[in-house]
Design a protein around this motif. Structure first.
Motif, mmCIF file in Angstrom:
data_model
loop_
_atom_site.group_PDB
_atom_site.id
_atom_site.type_symbol
_atom_site.label_atom_id
_atom_site.label_comp_id
_atom_site.label_asym_id
_atom_site.label_seq_id
_atom_site.Cartn_x
_atom_site.Cartn_y
_atom_site.Cartn_z
ATOM 1 N N HIS A 176 -11.186 87.484 37.178
ATOM 2 C CA HIS A 176 -10.784 89.126 37.254
ATOM 3 C C HIS A 176 -11.625 90.073 35.552
ATOM 4 C CE1 HIS A 176 -8.572 92.598 37.545
ATOM 5 N NE2 HIS A 176 -8.273 92.432 35.812
ATOM 6 N N MET B 10 -10.498 95.117 35.533
ATOM 7 C CA MET B 10 -10.372 96.408 35.905
ATOM 8 C C MET B 10 -10.015 96.138 37.764
ATOM 9 S SD MET B 10 -14.767 97.918 36.671
ATOM 10 C CE MET B 10 -14.327 99.335 37.111
ATOM 11 N N SER B 11 -9.317 97.549 37.945
ATOM 12 C CA SER B 11 -8.681 97.464 39.561
ATOM 13 C C SER B 11 -8.884 98.292 39.752
ATOM 14 C CB SER B 11 -7.317 96.477 39.852
ATOM 15 O OG SER B 11 -6.927 95.591 39.162
ATOM 16 N N THR C 106 -10.908 104.589 32.470
ATOM 17 C CA THR C 106 -10.420 105.322 33.792
ATOM 18 C C THR C 106 -11.106 105.814 34.462
ATOM 19 O OG1 THR C 106 -9.643 107.069 33.067
ATOM 20 C CG2 THR C 106 -7.648 105.081 33.430
ATOM 21 N N SER D 225 -10.207 104.089 39.688
ATOM 22 C CA SER D 225 -10.682 102.462 38.652
ATOM 23 C C SER D 225 -9.669 102.429 38.065
ATOM 24 C CB SER D 225 -12.436 101.788 38.786
ATOM 25 O OG SER D 225 -12.514 102.636 39.885
ATOM 26 N N THR E 22 -7.071 96.468 33.632
ATOM 27 C CA THR E 22 -5.950 95.688 34.249
ATOM 28 C C THR E 22 -6.534 94.920 33.312
ATOM 29 O OG1 THR E 22 -6.926 95.036 36.307
ATOM 30 C CG2 THR E 22 -5.323 96.905 36.363
ATOM 31 N N ASP E 23 -5.337 93.361 32.996
ATOM 32 C CA ASP E 23 -5.696 92.957 32.517
ATOM 33 C C ASP E 23 -5.860 91.539 33.541
ATOM 34 O OD1 ASP E 23 -4.911 93.885 30.148
ATOM 35 O OD2 ASP E 23 -2.846 93.718 29.858
ATOM 36 N N LEU F 278 -2.340 92.806 40.998
ATOM 37 C CA LEU F 278 -1.700 93.806 41.842
ATOM 38 C C LEU F 278 -1.905 93.383 42.886
ATOM 39 C CD1 LEU F 278 -1.555 96.872 39.553
ATOM 40 C CD2 LEU F 278 0.313 96.316 40.640
ATOM 41 N N GLN G 222 1.306 99.711 43.836
ATOM 42 C CA GLN G 222 -0.081 99.788 43.926
ATOM 43 C C GLN G 222 -0.157 100.922 42.905
ATOM 44 O OE1 GLN G 222 -1.882 97.848 47.486
ATOM 45 N NE2 GLN G 222 -1.703 95.802 46.002
ATOM 46 N N ALA H 38 1.123 102.348 39.583
ATOM 47 C CA ALA H 38 0.289 101.694 38.826
ATOM 48 C C ALA H 38 -1.318 102.529 39.060
ATOM 49 C CB ALA H 38 0.008 100.278 39.067
ATOM 50 N N ALA I 242 -1.632 104.523 35.406
ATOM 51 C CA ALA I 242 -3.232 105.811 34.252
ATOM 52 C C ALA I 242 -3.730 106.228 34.383
ATOM 53 C CB ALA I 242 -4.258 104.724 35.066
ATOM 54 N N SER J 112 -9.516 94.189 42.996
ATOM 55 C CA SER J 112 -9.112 94.377 40.973
ATOM 56 C C SER J 112 -11.397 93.557 41.531
ATOM 57 C CB SER J 112 -8.547 93.434 41.421
ATOM 58 O OG SER J 112 -7.762 93.804 41.100
#
Length: 353
Positions: free
Chosen positions: A172, A175-176, A200, A218, A221-222, A226, A234, A237, A241, A266
């Motif tokens: 990962h 970012m998502s 963001t 965008s 994210t850790d 998701l 989703q 979230a 953000a 992601s």
């Protein structure tokens, strides 16, 4: 002489391109795709570098160029929506950009007369034998083939069956985001806008169809947990953000809720020590996704397909040697693209360690 039977999982760019080259070189090719038909959605895709040589070799470069979105660039804006800078078209559109459905349609059209496509089915079991693989499907009867190629994307079913769980190879990038289309409320015409605030980013553009614009929201994210959660989670979230954002962000969040082409993903890379396991090999995102922040997914798919086909043809039936040569040729290129993907994610404030 008996033709080598190759089963390709995935009818996207990588799978269709590989099917083209393998059939041209005398292989018996079947493509299985889990969706009921060709995918008719997706952002525009771009081409860079040697990908143009692949398109020319396939005889479709001129036709692909005829679908150029003619993007002119992207305007950088501040929190209030005021223009503060400009990025050239190449930053997001590469050397050539076309709508993804057009590319998929063209690739299918040029391969469909000679390649067996099986839609609405998926591989469930791979059993390797010394001289073949037995493949079982959700719906169709089992088949014995010589080779299986996974061209089925980031969450490849073939990779999971032959190499192990997704978690072992997915990295990962911190970012998502969501993507969807909506009315072109910004009046964009072959252009885009980018607003980045902290970790963001809002990116919107209108290309071939200027009545609609594509939107990407965008955020940092850790972990990609998701990706497999319900849409409602989703969306929540995303809303969390982007809480408090001005400009047209509230309107975009409302449009997200009603979009029928909503998708969540992601920025994730695939890292494997080897792209083959016995009689199974991987191409494209299934084997070495560099993440959208690299901007190289389509080019990697095309170049990887041509490379694998060339080495299988040259190997005189020795798939082990072909797979090794394919990987030796392509891995430096892939590693460079993945580094670009990590740098791209970091530029948006993501954590890529």
């Amino acid at each position: 002489m008996t033709q080598t039977k190759v089963l390709i999982s995935g009818a996207g760019v990588a799978g269709a391109a590989l099917a083209h080259f393998l059939h041209h070189d005398g292989f018996d090719v079947t493509v299985v795709e889990r969706t009921p038909g060709l995918r008719g959605s997706g952002y525009a895709v771009d081409f860079r570098g040697d990908a143009f040589d692949v398109l020319a070799e396939m005889g479709i470069l001129d036709e692909i160029q005829g679908h150029d979105t003619k993007m002119r660039g992207t305007t950088l804006i501040d929190t209030e929506g005021t223009a503060v800078g400009q990025l050239p078209a190449e930053a997001f559109a590469g050397e050539l950009e076309v709508p993804k459905p057009e590319l998929t349609r063209i690739l299918h059209r040029v391969t469909e007369p000679d390649v067996l496509y099986i839609f609405d089915d998926s591989i469930t079991t791979l059993t390797q034998h010394p001289d073949h693989i037995t493949v079982e499907f959700e719906r169709g009867a089992p088949r014995d083939v010589d080779l299986v190629i996974g061209a089925d994307g980031l969450f490849s079913k073939v990779r999971r069956l032959a190499f192990g769980p997704h978690e072992a190879c997915l990295r990962h990038l911190g970012m998502s985001g969501v993507g969807f289309t909506t009315d072109n409320i910004l009046g964009l015409a072959h252009s885009g806008v980018l607003q980045q605030v902290g970790t963001t980013a809002v990116y919107a553009f209108a290309a071939a169809d200027t009545a609609r614009m594509s939107v990407s929201l965008s955020f940092a994210t850790d972990a990609p947990t998701l990706d497999r959660r319900p849409r409602s989670e989703q969306e929540q979230a995303v809303r969390t953000a982007f809480t408090g954002r001005k400009w047209v962000v509230p309107q975009l969040l409302d449009a997200m809720a009603t979009a029928d082409d909503f998708y969540f993903s992601s920025s994730t890379q695939v890292h494997l020590n080897s792209w083959s396991r016995g009689r199974v090999a991987l191409i494209g995102d299934a084997g070495y996704c560099a993440a959208p922040t690299a901007g190289m997914g389509t080019s990697q798919a095309l170049i990887g397909a041509r490379s694998l086909a060339r080495h299988l043809t040259a190997s005189n039936g020795d798939h082990t040697a072909a797979f090794a040569a394919y990987e030796a040729e392509l891995r430096p290129y892939i590693e460079a693209n993945q580094q670009t993907g990590r740098e791209g994610a970091a530029a948006f404030g993501a954590r890529t360690e």
